[in-house]
Design an enzyme around this catalytic site. Structure first.
Site, mmCIF file in Angstrom:
data_model
loop_
_atom_site.group_PDB
_atom_site.id
_atom_site.type_symbol
_atom_site.label_atom_id
_atom_site.label_comp_id
_atom_site.label_asym_id
_atom_site.label_seq_id
_atom_site.Cartn_x
_atom_site.Cartn_y
_atom_site.Cartn_z
ATOM 1 N N GLU A 6 -65.595 54.583 -8.764
ATOM 2 C CA GLU A 6 -66.696 54.455 -7.799
ATOM 3 C C GLU A 6 -67.202 55.834 -7.378
ATOM 4 O O GLU A 6 -68.409 56.078 -7.280
ATOM 5 C CB GLU A 6 -66.224 53.715 -6.539
ATOM 6 C CG GLU A 6 -65.742 52.307 -6.780
ATOM 7 C CD GLU A 6 -64.253 52.237 -7.071
ATOM 8 O OE1 GLU A 6 -63.724 53.111 -7.791
ATOM 9 O OE2 GLU A 6 -63.606 51.294 -6.594
ATOM 10 N N CYS A 60 -60.440 51.312 -3.254
ATOM 11 C CA CYS A 60 -59.456 51.957 -2.378
ATOM 12 C C CYS A 60 -60.152 52.420 -1.089
ATOM 13 O O CYS A 60 -61.389 52.464 -1.008
ATOM 14 C CB CYS A 60 -58.793 53.136 -3.095
ATOM 15 S SG CYS A 60 -59.809 54.622 -3.168
HETATM 16 N N1 THU Z 1 -58.908 53.343 -9.141
HETATM 17 C C1 THU Z 1 -60.278 53.360 -9.206
HETATM 18 O O1 THU Z 1 -60.856 54.071 -10.044
HETATM 19 N N2 THU Z 1 -60.953 52.591 -8.356
HETATM 20 C C2 THU Z 1 -60.401 51.727 -7.479
HETATM 21 O O2 THU Z 1 -61.120 51.050 -6.762
HETATM 22 C C3 THU Z 1 -58.946 51.592 -7.407
HETATM 23 C C4 THU Z 1 -58.178 52.576 -8.178
HETATM 24 C C5 THU Z 1 -58.159 54.169 -10.098
HETATM 25 C C6 THU Z 1 -57.489 55.362 -9.522
HETATM 26 C C7 THU Z 1 -56.394 55.594 -10.550
HETATM 27 O O3 THU Z 1 -56.930 56.338 -11.637
HETATM 28 C C8 THU Z 1 -56.042 54.217 -11.048
HETATM 29 O O4 THU Z 1 -57.146 53.395 -10.676
HETATM 30 C C9 THU Z 1 -54.770 53.663 -10.465
HETATM 31 O O5 THU Z 1 -54.779 53.729 -9.087
#
Ligand code: THU
Length: 163
Positions: free
Chosen positions: A77, A109
């Site tokens: 995002e 997140c």
């Molecule tokens: N991650 C995202 O790219 N977006 C989210 O909304 C949740 C988590 C990624 C961060 C990390 O590279 C992987 O997912 C595991 O947490």
């Protein structure tokens, strides 16, 4: 009789609008699924894709980009939003997020919620599954009672920022 016809037309208009909206949402989710293919996630192996729709219809995509120094990784995002902002876009209509989780909708997140909220609380977030099914939420629903740029316009202290 006349009334019945009007009701009918109104219903048709509403159905057309809903179908148009659904088609747009599906398209954006499709773009996020495509973006997910570029995820660089050798550590988590958790692929995420995002597709951000701007006010003029331009779409910016993003994926998560991890790093051997784990804390430097960036979410999909934030990649998409940073791409858009760095090209002069700040007015967003929606963001679609996708992952490989079939059993649950990917949810952004906390850091990404705050990052989205910087650009307003009243725009859409589509949390999706790989089959394209989704849940639609607003940024403000994901981050209630948030702190945003407007809050910095409130009263500030005039003390020197020194010890
Ligand atoms: N991650 C995202 O790219 N977006 C989210 O909304 C949740 C988590 C990624 C961060 C990390 O590279 C992987 O997912 C595991 O947490």
């Amino acid at each position: 009789m006349g009334d019945v016809q009007i009701t009918h037309e109104v219903r048709h208009d509403a159905a057309d609008r809903l179908n148009g909206h659904l088609a747009e949402v599906k398209e954006l989710i499709g773009r996020s699924l495509e973006a997910k293919k570029f995820a660089y996630c050798p550590y988590s192996k958790f692929r995420v894709g995002a597709a951000l729709l701007t006010h003029d219809g331009t779409v910016f995509t993003g994926c998560n980009v991890e790093n051997a120094c784990f804390c430097l990784g960036i979410c999909a995002e934030r990649t998409a939003i940073s791409k858009a902002v760095s090209e002069g876009y700040r007015d967003f209509k929606a963001i679609a997020i996708s992952s490989d989780m079939c059993e649950q909708f990917i949810s952004p997140c906390g850091g990404c919620r705050q990052f989205m909220r910087e650009f307003g609380a009243n725009w859409d977030v589509y949390l999706s599954k790989p089959d394209g099914s989704h849940v639609e939420m607003r940024v403000g629903d994901l981050l209630p009672a948030s702190f945003g740029p407007e809050d910095l316009k409130g009263k500030k202290s005039n003390i020197m920022n020194e010890f």
